[in-house]
Design a protein around this motif. Structure first.
Motif, PDB file in Angstrom:
ATOM      1  N   ASP A   1     -44.722  -8.144 114.149  1.00 29.96           N
ATOM      2  CA  ASP A   1     -44.988  -8.984 115.316  1.00 29.96           C
ATOM      3  C   ASP A   1     -44.826  -8.201 116.617  1.00 29.96           C
ATOM      4  N   GLU A   2     -43.828  -7.360 116.679  1.00 30.75           N
ATOM      5  CA  GLU A   2     -43.611  -6.520 117.853  1.00 30.75           C
ATOM      6  C   GLU A   2     -42.625  -5.409 117.487  1.00 30.75           C
ATOM      7  N   CYS A   3     -42.692  -4.319 118.224  1.00 31.46           N
ATOM      8  CA  CYS A   3     -41.720  -3.246 118.033  1.00 31.46           C
ATOM      9  C   CYS A   3     -41.529  -2.517 119.356  1.00 31.46           C
TER      10      CYS A   3
ATOM     11  N   SER B   1     -39.182  -6.431 115.790  1.00 34.42           N
ATOM     12  CA  SER B   1     -38.846  -7.854 115.957  1.00 34.42           C
ATOM     13  C   SER B   1     -37.439  -8.025 116.526  1.00 34.42           C
TER      14      SER B   1
ATOM     15  N   GLN C   1     -48.412  -6.901 118.335  1.00 37.15           N
ATOM     16  CA  GLN C   1     -48.605  -7.187 116.914  1.00 37.15           C
ATOM     17  C   GLN C   1     -49.465  -6.148 116.205  1.00 37.15           C
TER      18      GLN C   1
END
Length: 286
Positions: free
Chosen positions: A157-159, A93, A243
């Protein structure tokens, strides 16, 4: 909980200083009788036993059996090469995270652990046993495998996973050198050549479709092959990931191989075309 003070615990063959957590044998006794104490002592002294190392919350470490010897935490996971130092980093994130735990593998590699409130991650850095044709060879080949998983009730959510050169490198030229299923960059100077590689977006899509540790959300709404997905530049490679739900695991790797410079020699390019399972196998991990 069983606490052992001293060195009277067999099975961990590597030298180690400090506390370690392991899954003990199961016993049920309301009174600590001499017989129970004898059973515990016998188990501690038993050399031929499987040791399952635990996290501080009591969860079994994903890589399985005894694998690490803890040492002083370094600043950043990295590999030193003749052309400079390559560092591996993780952001979740849009926030960068450092490893919370570190250990040396008996095979000579390293295992970094990232334990945070909503997710866990492990990074294994292993020397890769490369099999090439008799006229091809590399001096060394190393792989770095990230494996991240949200905790129950959470999602990521995101990386972003990166393999970047630290300032002070001495390569003088570089260029994209991709192939089928492979995103790679070649670096060289007058004496050495090196390739840095990872799996390309198309191969990651195939892994997603096979349920092979790539989130189901990966690549949705975009043409991965046409638009490209893996980000590469002279400074290294970055793999963004979408995600991730709590029942999903994401596994991304980088491979680096080098040798003395020989014009038109493709040994290092061939060496970085690897699968995560083959990188981990050399270190006895899975």
């Amino acid at each position: 909980m069983l606490v052992i003070i001293g060195k009277e615990f067999e099975g961990w063959t590597a030298e180690y200083v400090g506390h370690r957590r392991a899954l003990t044998l199961i016993w049920n006794d309301e009174i600590v009788a001499p017989r129970l104490i004898g059973q515990i002592i016998d188990w501690c002294l038993l050399k031929d036993k499987e040791i399952r190392e635990m996290k501080w919350k009591g969860e079994i470490i994903a890589y399985g059996k005894e694998t690490i010897v803890q040492q002083v935490m370094p600043g950043m996971p990295s590999i030193c090469t003749p052309l400079g130092t390559v560092e591996f980093s993780l952001s979740v994130s849009n926030q960068s995270y450092l490893a919370t735990d570190y250990g040396r593998l008996p095979s000579g590699g390293w295992l970094y652990r990232y334990y945070y409130d909503s997710w866990d991650c492990e990074l294994a850095i292993c020397k890769v046993d490369v099999e090439l044709a008799c006229d091809q060879a590399v001096e060394e080949c190393w792989g770095a495998v990230f494996r991240i998983k949200p905790k129950s009730g959470h999602r990521i959510d995101e990386c972003n996973f990166t393999s970047l050169w630290k300032e002070g490198y001495n390569w003088t030229s570089c260029g994209s050198d991709t192939g089928e299923g492979l995103e790679a960059i070649e670096y060289k100077n007058q004496t050495d050549q090196l390739h840095m590689g990872t799996q390309d977006g198309t191969l990651l899509m195939m892994r997603r479709n096979q349920g092979d540790r790539i989130p189901k959300s990966f690549g949705k709404g975009m043409d991965v092959e046409a638009q490209g997905y893996i980000l590469n530049s002279g400074k290294g490679i970055s793999v963004p990931m979408s995600q991730m739900e709590s029942d999903e695991i994401c596994e991304i790797h980088f491979v680096i191989a080098w040798k003395r410079y020989v014009e038109e020699n493709v040994s290092t390019w061939l060496a970085v075309d690897q699968f995560s399972k083959d990188i981990l196998r050399g270190a006895g991990l899975r």
